[in-house]
Design an enzyme around this catalytic site. Structure first.
Site, PDB file in Angstrom:
ATOM      1  N   HIS A 130      -2.952 -17.777  20.967  1.00  0.00           N
ATOM      2  CA  HIS A 130      -1.758 -18.840  20.655  1.00  0.00           C
ATOM      3  C   HIS A 130      -0.553 -18.344  20.883  1.00  0.00           C
ATOM      4  O   HIS A 130       0.184 -17.743  19.895  1.00  0.00           O
ATOM      5  CB  HIS A 130      -1.955 -19.282  19.236  1.00  0.00           C
ATOM      6  CG  HIS A 130      -2.980 -20.538  19.180  1.00  0.00           C
ATOM      7  ND1 HIS A 130      -3.685 -20.540  17.763  1.00  0.00           N
ATOM      8  CD2 HIS A 130      -3.641 -21.389  19.926  1.00  0.00           C
ATOM      9  CE1 HIS A 130      -4.743 -21.540  17.930  1.00  0.00           C
ATOM     10  NE2 HIS A 130      -4.575 -22.112  19.153  1.00  0.00           N
ATOM     11  N   CYS A 178     -13.560 -13.648  19.477  1.00  0.00           N
ATOM     12  CA  CYS A 178     -13.099 -12.437  19.015  1.00  0.00           C
ATOM     13  C   CYS A 178     -14.471 -12.090  18.088  1.00  0.00           C
ATOM     14  O   CYS A 178     -14.979 -13.126  17.387  1.00  0.00           O
ATOM     15  CB  CYS A 178     -11.973 -12.584  18.059  1.00  0.00           C
ATOM     16  SG  CYS A 178     -11.854 -11.080  16.969  1.00  0.00           S
ATOM     17  N   HIS A 207      -7.018 -26.236  13.314  1.00  0.00           N
ATOM     18  CA  HIS A 207      -7.168 -24.901  13.941  1.00  0.00           C
ATOM     19  C   HIS A 207      -8.261 -24.677  14.817  1.00  0.00           C
ATOM     20  O   HIS A 207      -9.457 -24.855  14.310  1.00  0.00           O
ATOM     21  CB  HIS A 207      -6.596 -23.980  13.151  1.00  0.00           C
ATOM     22  CG  HIS A 207      -6.551 -22.483  13.592  1.00  0.00           C
ATOM     23  ND1 HIS A 207      -7.368 -21.635  14.050  1.00  0.00           N
ATOM     24  CD2 HIS A 207      -5.132 -21.777  13.738  1.00  0.00           C
ATOM     25  CE1 HIS A 207      -6.863 -20.653  14.597  1.00  0.00           C
ATOM     26  NE2 HIS A 207      -5.548 -20.748  14.523  1.00  0.00           N
ATOM     27  N   GLU A 243     -10.231 -22.237  15.654  1.00  0.00           N
ATOM     28  CA  GLU A 243     -11.140 -21.219  15.058  1.00  0.00           C
ATOM     29  C   GLU A 243     -11.859 -22.064  13.759  1.00  0.00           C
ATOM     30  O   GLU A 243     -12.975 -22.066  13.809  1.00  0.00           O
ATOM     31  CB  GLU A 243     -10.609 -20.171  14.293  1.00  0.00           C
ATOM     32  CG  GLU A 243     -11.541 -19.240  13.409  1.00  0.00           C
ATOM     33  CD  GLU A 243     -10.792 -18.029  12.837  1.00  0.00           C
ATOM     34  OE1 GLU A 243     -11.395 -17.765  11.885  1.00  0.00           O
ATOM     35  OE2 GLU A 243      -9.567 -17.336  13.360  1.00  0.00           O
ATOM     36  N   THR A 299     -10.066 -16.481   9.939  1.00  0.00           N
ATOM     37  CA  THR A 299      -9.560 -14.898  10.085  1.00  0.00           C
ATOM     38  C   THR A 299      -8.018 -14.876   9.919  1.00  0.00           C
ATOM     39  O   THR A 299      -7.487 -13.563   9.717  1.00  0.00           O
ATOM     40  CB  THR A 299     -10.434 -14.338  11.268  1.00  0.00           C
ATOM     41  OG1 THR A 299      -9.670 -15.135  12.380  1.00  0.00           O
ATOM     42  CG2 THR A 299     -11.813 -14.444  11.191  1.00  0.00           C
ATOM     43  N   CYS A 334      -9.174 -10.841   9.210  1.00  0.00           N
ATOM     44  CA  CYS A 334      -9.306  -9.591  10.086  1.00  0.00           C
ATOM     45  C   CYS A 334      -8.305  -8.762   9.573  1.00  0.00           C
ATOM     46  O   CYS A 334      -7.290  -8.751   8.910  1.00  0.00           O
ATOM     47  CB  CYS A 334      -9.125 -10.146  11.400  1.00  0.00           C
ATOM     48  SG  CYS A 334      -7.427  -9.992  12.291  1.00  0.00           S
ATOM     49  N   SER A 339       0.687 -20.242  16.358  1.00  0.00           N
ATOM     50  CA  SER A 339      -0.054 -18.836  15.970  1.00  0.00           C
ATOM     51  C   SER A 339      -0.078 -19.001  14.481  1.00  0.00           C
ATOM     52  O   SER A 339       0.887 -18.826  13.601  1.00  0.00           O
ATOM     53  CB  SER A 339       0.679 -17.778  16.555  1.00  0.00           C
ATOM     54  OG  SER A 339       0.093 -16.607  15.819  1.00  0.00           O
ATOM     55  N   SER A 340      -1.267 -19.153  13.885  1.00  0.00           N
ATOM     56  CA  SER A 340      -1.291 -19.132  12.405  1.00  0.00           C
ATOM     57  C   SER A 340      -0.941 -17.794  11.765  1.00  0.00           C
ATOM     58  O   SER A 340      -0.062 -18.026  10.678  1.00  0.00           O
ATOM     59  CB  SER A 340      -2.745 -19.341  12.123  1.00  0.00           C
ATOM     60  OG  SER A 340      -3.073 -19.374  10.594  1.00  0.00           O
ATOM     61  N   SER A 348      -0.934 -12.103  18.351  1.00  0.00           N
ATOM     62  CA  SER A 348      -1.184 -12.642  19.839  1.00  0.00           C
ATOM     63  C   SER A 348       0.099 -12.436  20.518  1.00  0.00           C
ATOM     64  O   SER A 348       0.064 -13.090  21.724  1.00  0.00           O
ATOM     65  CB  SER A 348      -1.684 -14.163  19.819  1.00  0.00           C
ATOM     66  OG  SER A 348      -0.872 -15.000  18.913  1.00  0.00           O
TER      67      SER A 348
END
Length: 310
Positions: free
Chosen positions: A41, A96, A124, A126, A164, A194, A222-223, A266
């Protein structure tokens, strides 16, 4: 102006792996290369690959049969993998490994008959991929208030997982509420959020108290970058989430003496350097690197590309 440059910042191991995988695919495989959703993202990264002929798609019906398709760092559901096989696509899985870990946990708990609370943000990429592993067993929880509405058949068999890239503080607030309501809830032995997300959040938490303004390099979708800006604001320090120097408004810096600069997981270093150059040129900024942790994590290329790279 004094600039505190946070370290670690920018690309994490998962993003590095996904970008390296796409670069290698472009170099070694017949094009065009298709990518399901954005590789990461970040607008700068996506635009750069698009200029190299990469085609980003949100539906596999947009990918010609027999083409090469790369799954992004955020992961995909089993349904998407099945659709790709049905279209005879050559797939490269750049998910990932830390996201894969959450997928495997979801499968494990679902097979054991647990109801799974997935802490994350609706829509999202993910979250969509993780929920696709066991849609009948997973309930999305976005806030502490959601916990009161949870209704499960067996309160003794519940587990929680997390996206994450969440804010550690936000996730912990939801987890605390879940533990209060479901004392027997189980969770993975290791956090799902993460290491890179936690390290970048820690840097903002520690350094924000020393600055007048925070600049976060990262895209709006981008979260983990959004969380960095929110952390600064929660500490009473104005924060701007920007894609690059072109987004800066000089009016932001009136009465500002010290600025914190960081980047989401990112965001490439080249955009950070461009912002530092802007601040040096316009405000005679001096840059101090503040390193809180050392990161030495790396992930192997997707197995589909390891022969190509050797």
């Amino acid at each position: 102006m004094r600039v505190l440059l946070a370290s670690p910042r920018g690309f994490c191991a998962g993003v590095n792996m996904a970008i390296e995988a796409l670069e290698l695919a472009i170099e070694s495989l017949p094009g065009p290369i298709y990518v399901y959703h954005e590789i990461v993202h970040n607008k700068y990264v996506v635009d750069r690959f698009r200029s190299q002929g990469v085609v980003f798609v949100d539906s596999l019906t947009d990918v010609p049969e027999g083409s090469t398709l790369l799954f992004s760092a955020h992961g995909v559901s089993p349904e998407v993998r099945q659709l790709a096989r049905g279209r005879n696509l050559r797939t490269i899985d750049a998910t990932c490994p830390l996201v894969t870990k959450v997928h495997l946990e979801a499968i494990k708990y679902a097979n054991l008959g647990y109801t799974i609370f997935l802490i994350g943000h609706e829509g999202h990429d993910e979250v969509i991929g993780t929920m696709g592993e066991a849609p009948e067993a997973i309930i999305l929880v976005e806030s502490p208030d959601d916990v009161a509405q949870l209704d499960v058949a067996d309160e003794s068999k519940v587990a929680y997982l997390t996206q994450t890239t969440l804010s550690v503080d936000d996730a912990n607030r939801i987890i605390s509420r879940i533990r209060e309501r479901f004392p027997q809830v189980v969770s993975p032995p290791k956090d799902d959020i993460c290491y890179a997300t936690q390290n970048r959040q820690e840097a903002v938490s520690v350094l924000a108290s020393s600055v007048d303004l925070t600049l976060v390099l990262g895209s709006q979708n981008s979260s983990n970058s959004q969380r960095l800006a929110e952390l600064s604001r929660e500490r009473g320090v104005t924060a701007h989430l920007i894609d690059g120097a072109q987004d800066i408004d000089p009016a932001w810096f009136e009465h500002v003496e010290t600025v914190l600069v960081t980047a989401g997981a990112s965001a490439p270093e080249v955009v950070v350097e461009a912002v530092l150059d802007f601040l040096r040129e316009h405000f005679h900024a001096t840059v101090e690197v503040h390193s809180l942790r050392t990161e030495d994590v790396s992930f192997p290329l997707p197995r589909e590309l390891r022969v190509v790279s050797s």
